[in-house]
Design a protein around this motif. Structure first.
Motif, short mmCIF file in Angstrom:
data_model
loop_
_atom_site.label_atom_id
_atom_site.label_comp_id
_atom_site.label_asym_id
_atom_site.label_seq_id
_atom_site.Cartn_x
_atom_site.Cartn_y
_atom_site.Cartn_z
N SER A 88 0.85 -1.17 0.00
CA SER A 88 0.00 0.00 0.00
C SER A 88 0.90 1.23 0.00
CB SER A 88 -0.91 0.02 1.23
OG SER A 88 -0.14 0.10 2.42
N GLY A 89 0.54 2.21 -0.78
CA GLY A 89 1.42 3.36 -0.90
C GLY A 89 2.31 3.22 -2.12
N SER A 90 3.03 4.27 -2.39
CA SER A 90 3.88 4.30 -3.57
C SER A 90 5.16 3.52 -3.34
CB SER A 90 4.21 5.75 -3.91
OG SER A 90 5.06 5.82 -5.03
N THR A 91 5.44 2.59 -4.23
CA THR A 91 6.67 1.80 -4.11
C THR A 91 7.49 1.97 -5.37
OG1 THR A 91 5.59 -0.16 -4.98
CG2 THR A 91 5.62 0.09 -2.60
N TYR A 92 8.77 1.68 -5.29
CA TYR A 92 9.65 1.82 -6.46
C TYR A 92 10.52 0.60 -6.61
CZ TYR A 92 12.71 4.09 -9.82
OH TYR A 92 13.43 4.40 -10.93
N ARG A 93 11.55 0.52 -5.83
CA ARG A 93 12.44 -0.63 -5.88
C ARG A 93 11.93 -1.67 -4.89
NH1 ARG A 93 17.50 0.76 -7.91
NH2 ARG A 93 18.55 -0.78 -6.61
N MET A 94 11.75 -2.90 -5.39
CA MET A 94 11.23 -3.95 -4.53
C MET A 94 12.03 -5.23 -4.69
SD MET A 94 7.09 -3.49 -4.64
CE MET A 94 6.88 -4.39 -3.10
N GLY A 95 12.17 -5.93 -3.61
CA GLY A 95 12.92 -7.17 -3.64
C GLY A 95 12.50 -8.11 -2.54
N TRP A 96 13.02 -9.33 -2.60
CA TRP A 96 12.79 -10.35 -1.58
C TRP A 96 14.09 -10.65 -0.85
CZ3 TRP A 96 8.15 -12.08 -0.06
CH2 TRP A 96 7.06 -11.92 -0.92
N PHE A 97 13.96 -10.79 0.44
CA PHE A 97 15.08 -11.18 1.30
C PHE A 97 14.64 -12.38 2.13
CE2 PHE A 97 18.16 -7.61 1.13
CZ PHE A 97 17.45 -6.75 0.31
N ARG A 98 15.61 -13.05 2.71
CA ARG A 98 15.28 -14.11 3.65
C ARG A 98 16.32 -14.14 4.76
NH1 ARG A 98 16.50 -19.55 0.00
NH2 ARG A 98 18.79 -19.40 -0.01
N GLN A 99 15.90 -14.69 5.88
CA GLN A 99 16.82 -14.80 7.01
C GLN A 99 16.55 -16.10 7.74
OE1 GLN A 99 16.79 -11.48 9.76
NE2 GLN A 99 18.86 -11.97 10.44
N ALA A 100 17.57 -16.93 7.77
CA ALA A 100 17.50 -18.19 8.51
C ALA A 100 18.04 -17.95 9.92
CB ALA A 100 18.31 -19.26 7.79
N PRO A 101 17.64 -18.78 10.88
CA PRO A 101 18.12 -18.61 12.25
C PRO A 101 19.64 -18.61 12.32
CG PRO A 101 16.32 -20.17 12.20
CD PRO A 101 16.66 -19.88 10.77
N GLY A 102 20.20 -17.63 12.99
CA GLY A 102 21.64 -17.55 13.16
C GLY A 102 22.40 -17.04 11.96
N TYR B 157 13.75 -4.75 -11.24
CA TYR B 157 14.00 -3.34 -11.52
C TYR B 157 12.69 -2.65 -11.91
CZ TYR B 157 19.05 -3.82 -11.33
OH TYR B 157 20.33 -4.01 -10.90
N PRO B 158 12.48 -1.46 -11.40
CA PRO B 158 11.32 -0.70 -11.84
C PRO B 158 11.50 -0.28 -13.29
CG PRO B 158 12.71 0.66 -10.46
CD PRO B 158 13.30 -0.72 -10.41
N GLY B 159 10.43 -0.12 -13.99
CA GLY B 159 10.52 0.31 -15.38
C GLY B 159 10.58 -0.87 -16.33
N ASN B 160 11.78 -1.45 -16.49
CA ASN B 160 11.91 -2.53 -17.47
C ASN B 160 11.66 -3.92 -16.89
OD1 ASN B 160 14.18 -3.07 -15.99
ND2 ASN B 160 15.64 -2.66 -17.63
N SER B 161 11.45 -3.99 -15.57
CA SER B 161 11.15 -5.27 -14.89
C SER B 161 12.24 -6.32 -15.08
CB SER B 161 9.80 -5.83 -15.36
OG SER B 161 8.75 -4.96 -14.99
N ALA B 162 13.45 -5.89 -15.32
CA ALA B 162 14.56 -6.85 -15.34
C ALA B 162 14.72 -7.43 -13.94
CB ALA B 162 15.84 -6.15 -15.78
#
Length: 121
Positions: free
Chosen positions: A25-39, A49-54
């Protein structure tokens, strides 16, 4: 103010698939996924990438995960195939405006609450 809400996590056996969603919700631009395992440190795994969706991926998920984005409903997706036990982690979507190295978590001002993915062998 941007709010991000992930969904789609769960438990799956090795070799299975899951699809994560991140509604923004709201204006977004650069978006990505992260993950974190215990420790372990938070790891950037996919970015669109915004724009060309690379797209770019961490080596650990390349060829198995696919990031996509539907601008009409401001939703980010992560299709995860051929899951491995080492993919077990809390998965987060992130959004921000700052340019830089895509996997640098410091560039992202907004984070979702995370969704757990557990892969059993």
């Amino acid at each position: 103010q941007v709010q991000l809400m992930e969904s789609g996590g769960g438990s799956v056996q090795a070799g299975g698939s899951l699809r994560l969603s991140c509604a923004a919700s709201g204006s977004t631009y650069r978006m990505g996924w992260f993950r974190q395992a215990p420790g372990k440190q938070r790891e950037g795994i996919a970015f669109i990438y915004p724009g060309n969706s690379a797209t770019v991926y961490a080596d650990s998920v390349k060829g198995r995960f696919t990031i996509s984005r539907v601008n009409a409903n401001n939703t980010l997706y992560l299709q995860m195939n051929r899951l491995k036990p080492e993919d077990t982690a809390m998965y987060y979507c992130a959004a921000g405006q700052r340019a830089g190295r895509w996997s640098d978590a410091e560039l992202y001002a907004y984070w979702g609450q995370g969704t757990q993915v557990t892969v059993s062998s």
